[in-house]
Enzyme design. Structure first.
Site, PDB file in Angstrom:
ATOM      1  N   ASN A   7      65.819  27.110 -63.530  1.00  0.00           N
ATOM      2  CA  ASN A   7      66.408  26.200 -62.554  1.00  0.00           C
ATOM      3  C   ASN A   7      66.919  24.993 -63.333  1.00  0.00           C
ATOM      4  O   ASN A   7      66.154  24.145 -63.769  1.00  0.00           O
ATOM      5  CB  ASN A   7      65.332  25.795 -61.542  1.00  0.00           C
ATOM      6  CG  ASN A   7      65.858  24.852 -60.478  1.00  0.00           C
ATOM      7  OD1 ASN A   7      67.018  24.433 -60.523  1.00  0.00           O
ATOM      8  ND2 ASN A   7      65.012  24.505 -59.535  1.00  0.00           N
ATOM      9  N   ARG A  90      68.624  30.052 -60.647  1.00  0.00           N
ATOM     10  CA  ARG A  90      68.917  29.419 -59.366  1.00  0.00           C
ATOM     11  C   ARG A  90      70.304  28.798 -59.465  1.00  0.00           C
ATOM     12  O   ARG A  90      70.576  28.000 -60.363  1.00  0.00           O
ATOM     13  CB  ARG A  90      67.900  28.329 -59.078  1.00  0.00           C
ATOM     14  CG  ARG A  90      68.231  27.596 -57.814  1.00  0.00           C
ATOM     15  CD  ARG A  90      67.383  26.376 -57.641  1.00  0.00           C
ATOM     16  NE  ARG A  90      67.761  25.714 -56.418  1.00  0.00           N
ATOM     17  CZ  ARG A  90      67.581  24.419 -56.191  1.00  0.00           C
ATOM     18  NH1 ARG A  90      67.018  23.664 -57.117  1.00  0.00           N
ATOM     19  NH2 ARG A  90      67.935  23.884 -55.059  1.00  0.00           N
ATOM     20  N   HIS A 179      68.370  25.546 -49.589  1.00  0.00           N
ATOM     21  CA  HIS A 179      66.976  26.040 -49.550  1.00  0.00           C
ATOM     22  C   HIS A 179      66.904  27.479 -49.039  1.00  0.00           C
ATOM     23  O   HIS A 179      65.873  27.902 -48.506  1.00  0.00           O
ATOM     24  CB  HIS A 179      66.078  25.178 -48.608  1.00  0.00           C
ATOM     25  CG  HIS A 179      65.859  23.782 -49.083  1.00  0.00           C
ATOM     26  ND1 HIS A 179      65.895  22.711 -48.229  1.00  0.00           N
ATOM     27  CD2 HIS A 179      65.575  23.272 -50.300  1.00  0.00           C
ATOM     28  CE1 HIS A 179      65.661  21.589 -48.900  1.00  0.00           C
ATOM     29  NE2 HIS A 179      65.462  21.908 -50.164  1.00  0.00           N
ATOM     30  N   ARG A 240      67.363  10.533 -48.792  1.00  0.00           N
ATOM     31  CA  ARG A 240      68.648  10.871 -48.145  1.00  0.00           C
ATOM     32  C   ARG A 240      68.575  10.575 -46.652  1.00  0.00           C
ATOM     33  O   ARG A 240      67.547  10.802 -46.024  1.00  0.00           O
ATOM     34  CB  ARG A 240      68.961  12.358 -48.343  1.00  0.00           C
ATOM     35  CG  ARG A 240      69.389  12.703 -49.744  1.00  0.00           C
ATOM     36  CD  ARG A 240      69.607  14.189 -49.912  1.00  0.00           C
ATOM     37  NE  ARG A 240      68.817  14.687 -51.023  1.00  0.00           N
ATOM     38  CZ  ARG A 240      68.490  15.968 -51.196  1.00  0.00           C
ATOM     39  NH1 ARG A 240      68.893  16.884 -50.342  1.00  0.00           N
ATOM     40  NH2 ARG A 240      67.772  16.333 -52.224  1.00  0.00           N
ATOM     41  N   GLU A 383      59.612  29.611 -54.421  1.00  0.00           N
ATOM     42  CA  GLU A 383      61.018  29.914 -54.687  1.00  0.00           C
ATOM     43  C   GLU A 383      61.191  30.678 -55.995  1.00  0.00           C
ATOM     44  O   GLU A 383      62.054  31.539 -56.104  1.00  0.00           O
ATOM     45  CB  GLU A 383      61.830  28.612 -54.715  1.00  0.00           C
ATOM     46  CG  GLU A 383      62.012  28.046 -53.312  1.00  0.00           C
ATOM     47  CD  GLU A 383      62.544  26.632 -53.287  1.00  0.00           C
ATOM     48  OE1 GLU A 383      61.758  25.708 -53.572  1.00  0.00           O
ATOM     49  OE2 GLU A 383      63.723  26.446 -52.988  1.00  0.00           O
TER      50      GLU A 383
END
Ligand code: ADP
Length: 395
Positions: A7, A90, A179, A240, A383
């Site tokens: 990743n 990823r 996601h 965010r 993940e």
């Protein structure tokens, strides 16, 4: 098979080596400060974290040190690179070009590059990671697993914005969602736990981490999700803002003289629970402050839970019902207070909180009472394992 999961960020590279037969993580770590100075953090399963400063002018050196660490005589987990069957990468944005994972080759990499404008911070870094691995392991298959792919099943009415249609036609402005690997993994796991085919279930997955998103999964397919063209839309997150009135941008421009870059910085890095509390983006800090009576920290946590509850409500409407609601990721798995704050909003669904079960952390557990009409669960996401499995499936 051993799969190396990568990743890659602009200055970091996270990795895990996973034995997909046993599902065991053999070793993991991160290269940080790539292009600045460079540091490798490496941890063999069950071992201590080892930190070492290494010069990493580019991702190529970083991947070289990762492969060396994995083969280290004392703390390594493999004897040679031949023991790595494949590398799963990823990739953040696949736009409409990718509806599922792919074997990476030059033609595919060029198609991923076409999506760079949609994720300028992430995709170029992902591609650098792929190329660094290809250089180091030229005969090992590389697979790309996209954050956006799971959501490509959304119907048109869920992904089209109320904007002039030509922006979609000309520039692909639409909801993509992120996601996806986690939403897919958790919804499949929910089906296994309840013992029903995922094709027969309506599931709402709440992935609540530093970045947070919610997904409506109907019959195993994503039919709506809270993040949009970018990961800025939807829930109130760590830093965010999530959904805001777009006219606020013009208002701030007029009041403070902010240009687009200034405003995007505020919305991405200075907003969310951090912006409201002025304290922290970490829910542990906010909870501590709330317990000491801090009003803004309390408000930030309340705003967060309220937004989660509103999205759950909208996805119950989108699917005309729900069978299971699942909480996952850093906050969803570990923060029983956030879950307890969301649950009272779900009374209309015949849901009641099992307070004792809700105090269990980081495990698969049902947190609604037996009498509840809809089951609410905590399902830890993984993940990296999901990427490793995808990689094997594709090969
Ligand atoms: P990401 O992958 O988006 O960086 P994670 O899913 O790892 O995020 O979630 C990180 C967040 O989870 C932290 O910022 C923190 O707010 C929250 N978190 C982690 N552990 C706990 C805990 N024990 N209690 C409450 N919140 C936690």
């Amino acid at each position: 098979m051993n799969v190396l999961v990568i990743n890659c960020g602009s200055s970091s590279l996270k990795f895990q080596l996973i034995d997909t037969d046993s599902k065991d993580m053999l070793a993991k770590g991160i290269c940080e400060r790539i292009g600045i100075d460079g540091r490798l953090v490496y941890q063999k399963a069950g071992g201590e974290k080892e930190k070492s400063d290494k010069a990493m002018p580019t991702h190529n050196e970083a991947i070289k040190y990762v492969l060396e660490a994995l083969q280290n005589e004392a703390t390594g987990v493999i004897k040679s690179l031949d023991e790595i069957g494949a590398v799963g990468h990823r990739i953040v944005h696949g736009a409409e070009n990718f509806t599922e994972s792919v074997v990476l080759n030059d033609e595919i990499l060029a198609k991923i590059e076409e999506c760079n404008d949609l994720a300028p911070l992430h995709n170029p870094a992902n591609l650098i990671g792929v190329r660094a691995c290809q250089d180091a392991m030229p005969s090992t298959p590389m697979i790309g697993v996209f954050d956006t792919a799971f959501h490509q099943t959304m119907p048109e009415h869920a992904y089209i914005y109320g904007l002039p249609y030509e922006y979609y036609e000309d520039y692909k402005v639409r909801r993509y969602g992120f996601h996806g690997t986690s939403h897919s993994f958790v919804s499949k796991r929910v089906a296994e736990i309840v013992g029903k085919p995922v094709e027969d279930l309506k599931i709402i997955v709440c992935h609540l981490g530093n970045g947070s998103s919610i997904c409506a999964v109907k019959n195993g397919k994503s039919v709506d999700t809270s993040m949009g063209l970018t990961p800025l839309e939807g829930l109130v997150m760590g830093t965010r803002c999530g959904d805001v009135d777009p006219a606020i941008l013009e208002y701030l421009h007029n009041k403070k003289g902010f240009d687009v870059d200034d405003i995007m910085k505020v919305l991405n890095k200075e907003s969310g629970v951090y912006g409201i509390s002025k304290l922290s983006s970490d829910f542990r800090d906010l909870t501590d402050a709330k317990l000491k009576g801090d009003h803004k920290a309390t408000l930030a946590l309340t705003v967060f839970a309220y937004r989660v509850a509103k999205y759950i409500g909208s996805y119950v409407a989108a699917m005309n019902g729900v069978d299971v609601i699942a909480f996952t990721a850093g906050i969803g798995e570990n923060d029983e207070l956030v879950r307890a704050d969301v649950m009272p909003y779900l009374g209309y669904l015949g849901i009641e909180l099992d307070e004792e079960a809700n105090n269990i952390r980081g495990e698969e557990v049902t947190i609604s009472t037996k009498d509840s009409k809809v089951q609410v669960m905590v399902v830890p996401t993984n993940e990296e394992l999901a990427i490793a499995r995808e990689t094997v499936n594709l090969l």
